[in-house]
Design a protein around this motif. Structure first.
Motif, PDB file in Angstrom:
ATOM      1  N   LEU A  90       1.049  -1.044  -0.154  1.00 27.31           N
ATOM      2  CA  LEU A  90       0.195  -0.029  -0.092  1.00 27.31           C
ATOM      3  C   LEU A  90       0.780   1.394  -0.099  1.00 27.31           C
ATOM      4  O   LEU A  90       0.535   2.239  -0.463  1.00 27.31           O
ATOM      5  CB  LEU A  90      -0.711  -0.174   0.589  1.00 27.31           C
ATOM      6  N   LEU A  94       1.024   3.803  -2.975  1.00 31.22           N
ATOM      7  CA  LEU A  94       0.813   5.555  -2.635  1.00 31.22           C
ATOM      8  C   LEU A  94       1.979   6.269  -3.147  1.00 31.22           C
ATOM      9  O   LEU A  94       2.052   7.136  -4.014  1.00 31.22           O
ATOM     10  CB  LEU A  94       0.573   5.639  -2.320  1.00 31.22           C
ATOM     11  N   MET A  97       2.111   6.628  -7.335  1.00 30.65           N
ATOM     12  CA  MET A  97       1.260   7.367  -7.474  1.00 30.65           C
ATOM     13  C   MET A  97       2.038   8.146  -7.416  1.00 30.65           C
ATOM     14  O   MET A  97       1.371   9.663  -8.487  1.00 30.65           O
ATOM     15  CB  MET A  97       0.631   7.150  -6.674  1.00 30.65           C
ATOM     16  N   PHE A  98       2.289   9.033  -5.843  1.00 31.06           N
ATOM     17  CA  PHE A  98       3.050  10.828  -6.245  1.00 31.06           C
ATOM     18  C   PHE A  98       3.845  10.668  -6.841  1.00 31.06           C
ATOM     19  O   PHE A  98       3.655  12.043  -7.709  1.00 31.06           O
ATOM     20  CB  PHE A  98       3.700  10.619  -4.839  1.00 31.06           C
ATOM     21  N   PHE A 224      -7.842   5.121  -8.832  1.00 31.66           N
ATOM     22  CA  PHE A 224      -8.926   4.512  -7.562  1.00 31.66           C
ATOM     23  C   PHE A 224      -9.504   4.350  -7.693  1.00 31.66           C
ATOM     24  O   PHE A 224     -10.008   3.137  -7.611  1.00 31.66           O
ATOM     25  CB  PHE A 224      -8.497   5.941  -6.840  1.00 31.66           C
ATOM     26  N   ILE A 231     -12.573  -4.877  -6.794  1.00 28.05           N
ATOM     27  CA  ILE A 231     -13.946  -5.333  -6.288  1.00 28.05           C
ATOM     28  C   ILE A 231     -15.326  -5.308  -6.547  1.00 28.05           C
ATOM     29  O   ILE A 231     -15.479  -6.551  -6.564  1.00 28.05           O
ATOM     30  CB  ILE A 231     -13.743  -4.673  -4.763  1.00 28.05           C
ATOM     31  N   LEU A 278     -19.477   0.052  -2.654  1.00 25.19           N
ATOM     32  CA  LEU A 278     -19.563  -0.547  -0.969  1.00 25.19           C
ATOM     33  C   LEU A 278     -20.855  -0.991  -0.588  1.00 25.19           C
ATOM     34  O   LEU A 278     -20.656  -1.900   0.184  1.00 25.19           O
ATOM     35  CB  LEU A 278     -19.478   1.067  -0.178  1.00 25.19           C
ATOM     36  N   LEU A 281     -19.974  -5.012  -1.978  1.00 24.69           N
ATOM     37  CA  LEU A 281     -18.998  -5.570  -1.227  1.00 24.69           C
ATOM     38  C   LEU A 281     -19.840  -5.788  -0.156  1.00 24.69           C
ATOM     39  O   LEU A 281     -19.464  -7.023   1.144  1.00 24.69           O
ATOM     40  CB  LEU A 281     -17.892  -4.355  -0.412  1.00 24.69           C
TER      41      LEU A 281
ATOM     42  N   VAL B  93      -6.845   4.329   4.800  1.00 28.33           N
ATOM     43  CA  VAL B  93      -6.069   4.965   3.980  1.00 28.33           C
ATOM     44  C   VAL B  93      -7.142   6.167   3.738  1.00 28.33           C
ATOM     45  O   VAL B  93      -7.132   6.201   2.479  1.00 28.33           O
ATOM     46  CB  VAL B  93      -5.597   4.482   3.056  1.00 28.33           C
ATOM     47  N   THR B 152      -9.499  -1.481   4.482  1.00 31.80           N
ATOM     48  CA  THR B 152      -8.459  -0.945   3.066  1.00 31.80           C
ATOM     49  C   THR B 152      -9.073   0.280   2.696  1.00 31.80           C
ATOM     50  O   THR B 152      -9.103   0.906   1.621  1.00 31.80           O
ATOM     51  CB  THR B 152      -7.229  -2.127   2.776  1.00 31.80           C
ATOM     52  N   ILE B 153     -10.078  -0.616   2.221  1.00 29.58           N
ATOM     53  CA  ILE B 153     -11.094  -0.536   0.507  1.00 29.58           C
ATOM     54  C   ILE B 153     -12.318   0.093   1.180  1.00 29.58           C
ATOM     55  O   ILE B 153     -12.534   1.215  -0.177  1.00 29.58           O
ATOM     56  CB  ILE B 153     -11.637  -2.479   0.219  1.00 29.58           C
ATOM     57  N   SER B 154     -13.163   0.459   2.258  1.00 30.66           N
ATOM     58  CA  SER B 154     -13.830   1.039   2.301  1.00 30.66           C
ATOM     59  C   SER B 154     -13.124   2.622   2.844  1.00 30.66           C
ATOM     60  O   SER B 154     -13.735   3.486   2.064  1.00 30.66           O
ATOM     61  CB  SER B 154     -14.914   0.744   3.898  1.00 30.66           C
ATOM     62  N   LEU B 156     -10.595   3.458   1.309  1.00 31.33           N
ATOM     63  CA  LEU B 156     -10.196   4.116  -0.123  1.00 31.33           C
ATOM     64  C   LEU B 156     -11.331   5.227  -0.783  1.00 31.33           C
ATOM     65  O   LEU B 156     -11.662   5.900  -1.500  1.00 31.33           O
ATOM     66  CB  LEU B 156      -9.114   3.141  -0.646  1.00 31.33           C
ATOM     67  N   TYR B 286      -3.346  11.432   2.599  1.00 26.94           N
ATOM     68  CA  TYR B 286      -2.138  10.679   1.800  1.00 26.94           C
ATOM     69  C   TYR B 286      -0.529  10.295   2.203  1.00 26.94           C
ATOM     70  O   TYR B 286      -0.370   9.367   2.544  1.00 26.94           O
ATOM     71  CB  TYR B 286      -2.372  10.136  -0.093  1.00 26.94           C
ATOM     72  N   PHE B 289      -0.926   8.865   5.513  1.00 24.84           N
ATOM     73  CA  PHE B 289      -0.139   7.769   5.354  1.00 24.84           C
ATOM     74  C   PHE B 289       0.839   7.479   5.629  1.00 24.84           C
ATOM     75  O   PHE B 289       1.003   6.397   5.979  1.00 24.84           O
ATOM     76  CB  PHE B 289      -1.463   7.132   4.904  1.00 24.84           C
TER      77      PHE B 289
END
Lengths: 304, 349
Positions: A90, A94, A97-98, A224, A231, A278, A281, B93, B152-154, B156, B286, B289
């Motif tokens: 993770l 990130l 990405m930056f 993103f 998912i 969400l 899921l 995150v 982690t997913i939620s 984000l 971010y 984190f």
């Protein structure tokens, strides 16, 4: 009504295409057990390199090839940190990405406002003349037409080839895969390069076919969204098609409603895909958990 | 072997223990700076001038130092937002979204309760900011505690919902009617602005951040609550069998973490922006984190890492002016520093 449906459908497909390529990129890495939150950066590098190459060569095809290569190579930086140096996925994602945001801004600074012809629209003979559906479905650039075959190809590679089997084996249980004579690290490198190529192509579709220009951070979070879409599609390439079309549809519907002056905020509509993911899921919680590659987020530590 | 360690001067030993990590840190920083310099050379820029500019604009003057502190404030808070849940292996995150919701809730108070005395108004804004960010994160905590969705997913996904929510408000119901076409709320009344230090932009939020760091460190190290958190972090199954309600700890650590990010949002919107805008944060959540990760969640390390990233962030503004480089180029420097640290700390979870 007909023109509305036509532009809505056409818009969903065009907006959904970069999402689909990005989703397939993320899906492949996650099937091998690697979460890449840096896809946004990969897409940006693909978008800018594709654009610059097109400006200099005059050929959008050359731009596309350059974008794919750049995306693949850029993602190898992530692969090195995550696979060889076993860094946290993770955090490394990130960081990627930056890095991509900064690098693409630096590379593209001189090209802001440059003009290109971009990927040409191809009319499918006869089919393009169908009422409503014709112009909506059969007047697009090559990447749009390639989207369905590429998704089907990803399914075929993952579920019908030996290499796909080792990808999934490494994603489920790298130690067992290692014991069975596969090299998880090699598989990770291969998958991450391929994912980088797809991510680069996704970015290039934005700069070469949709916007036909370069602007800083032009992906605007699509990398993103792709993570969410993976998912949403429960790690399956064919369901990713439906997901990308749905999310693309939300983007397109929002643009259409703005054009028509419907007094509903586009931002509320934009939330839909995220809330939907969400909800999906949460409702499918148990089933989705079965679909998650078992070693997702962890990297093969070797067998000491 | 035992004899050798007995003979060694204990004070020298302590010095050595301190010097070794510092030396490693200096080596990592040098590698990172060299890599970024190589990138600049590749693009025909003078890296020495760039570094001189970054240094003089951040640590070279009193104003520069104050701007670094300004950038440090939200970074410390968003880093804590990730660090507190990370003690029980939760991955938050969502600092970015929690910051936006905190700012949104504080803005509601600033707009609707602007007649209140400043002290009271600021207290309400801070409380609402904390509560807003905290509850936003607690949704993700609840989804996790119930076994539905990984946090982690939620977290984000909810970042985007939060940012869109702010966009919806500043483009719609909360839009400043006199703001022409700018998407922003009305300017806050003077009573809704956090007090600042002298003529600088350093504001009370920095005190919030430092106090929060100390309180978190104390709570985790010195209280029964912290002991139970450490027990869950050490072995969740053993903790559960000893009757520790893990679900409640998931909710509470997420609430605290999200609350601190929300507090960062409140401080930014009150002291730095003076109104709610969609451009509230350049990714503080971010960065936070990553800071928490670099520091391994340790409070002192968080302040140190936040300082390094604050220097880089503040330096970005000056590169834009003196070198005609895009402002986001500093993201490369930040990423290079992080990559070097990530590659160095191999194998950490």
């Amino acid at each position: 009504m007909a023109p509305l449906i036509r532009s809505l459908l056409s818009g969903s497909i065009v907006s959904g295409t970069p999402l689909l390529y990005a989703t397939l990129a993320e899906l492949l890495s996650e099937r091998a057990g690697v979460v890449n939150l840096g896809l946004e950066g990969v897409m940006l590098v693909g978008a800018v390199v594709g654009f610059i190459a097109t400006v200099h060569t005059g050929s959008a095809t050359a731009g596309l090839v350059a974008a794919g290569l750049a995306g693949g190579l850029f993602n190898l930086v992530f692969a090195f940190v995550v696979v060889s140096r076993r860094a946290n996925q993770l955090a490394a994602g990130l960081t990627l990405m930056f890095c991509g945001v900064g690098l693409s801004a630096l590379m593209g600074a001189r090209y802001v406002g440059s003009q290109i012809v971009g990927l040409p629209e191809l009319r499918v003979p006869l089919l393009a003349d169908l009422p409503i559906l014709g112009p909506a479905l059969f007047v697009h650039d090559a990447l749009v037409y390639a989207a369905v075959p590429v998704a089907a190809g990803a399914w075929w590679v993952l579920f019908r080839t030996r290499w796909g089997l080792s990808v999934r084996a490494v994603g489920e249980n790298p130690v067992a895969a290692f014991a069975a004579g596969k090299d998880p690290r090699m598989v990770h490198y291969q998958v991450l390069f391929l994912a980088g190529v797809l991510g680069g192509v996704a970015g290039a579709h934005l700069s070469l076919a949709v916007a036909r220009t370069w602007a800083e951070w032009m992906t605007a979070g699509r990398g993103f969204i792709a993570v969410a879409l993976v998912i949403f599609s429960r790690w399956h390439p064919l369901r990713a098609l439906a997901g990308a079309l749905l999310f693309g549809g939300a983007i397109s519907l929002q643009l259409q409603m703005q054009a028509l002056g419907v007094p509903l905020s586009p931002f509320l509509l934009d939330m839909l895909p995220y809330v939907l993911s969400l909800a999906v899921l949460a409702v499918w919680g148990g089933r989705a958990r079965h679909a998650v590659p078992a070693s997702l987020g962890r990297v093969f530590q070797g067998t000491q | 072997m035992a004899d050798a360690s007995l003979l060694r001067d204990s004070r020298l030993d302590a010095l050595g223990r301190l010097a070794a990590p510092l030396g490693r840190f200096a080596a990592l920083l040098t590698i990172a700076l060299a890599l970024f310099a190589a990138v600049l050379v590749l693009f025909g820029r003078n890296p020495l001038r760039a570094y001189a500019d970054i240094f003089s604009s951040t640590l070279g003057s009193a104003y520069g130092v104050s701007e670094t502190l300004v950038k440090m404030t939200p970074l410390i808070l968003t880093a804590l937002a990730a660090a507190v849940p990370s003690r029980i292996w939760l991955i938050n995150v969502g600092g970015e979204g929690q910051l936006f919701v905190g700012a949104l809730c504080a803005t509601w108070a600033a707009i609707h309760l602007d007649g209140l005395p400043s002290f009271l108004l600021l207290t309400i804004m801070a409380a609402l900011g904390f509560l807003g960010g905290g509850l936003w994160a607690a949704i993700a905590g609840g989804l996790r505690a119930g076994g539905w969705v990984s946090e982690t997913i939620s977290t984000l996904l909810m970042n985007y919902v939060a940012i869109l929510l702010v966009n919806f408000l500043v483009f719609g119901p909360w839009k400043d009617p006199d703001g022409v076409n700018y998407p922003q709320t009305v300017e806050f009344a003077a009573g809704a602005i956090l007090p600042m230090l002298g003529g600088t932009r350093v504001h009370l939020g920095l005190v919030f951040a430092l106090v929060a760091t100390i309180v978190c460190a104390f709570l985790l190290a010195r209280t029964r609550w912290g002991l139970e958190v450490r027990a869950i972090g050490g072995n969740a199954e053993a903790a559960r069998r000893n009757g520790i309600p893990i679900e409640r700890y998931v909710l509470v650590t997420m609430l605290i973490g999200g609350g601190l990010a929300g507090l960062a949002g409140m401080a930014e919107v009150s002291a730095i922006q003076g109104r709610l805008r969609p451009s509230l944060s350049p990714g503080y959540g971010y960065s936070g984190f990553l800071i928490s990760w670099m520091a391994g969640g340790h409070p002192a390390g968080i302040v140190a890492a936040a300082f390094v990233l604050a220097v880089i962030t503040a330096g970005g503004d000056i590169l834009q002016m003196t070198q005609a480089l895009p402002g986001s180029v500093v993201n490369i420097l930040m990423a290079v520093v992080l990559f070097v640290v990530l590659a160095r700390q191999a194998g950490r979870p």
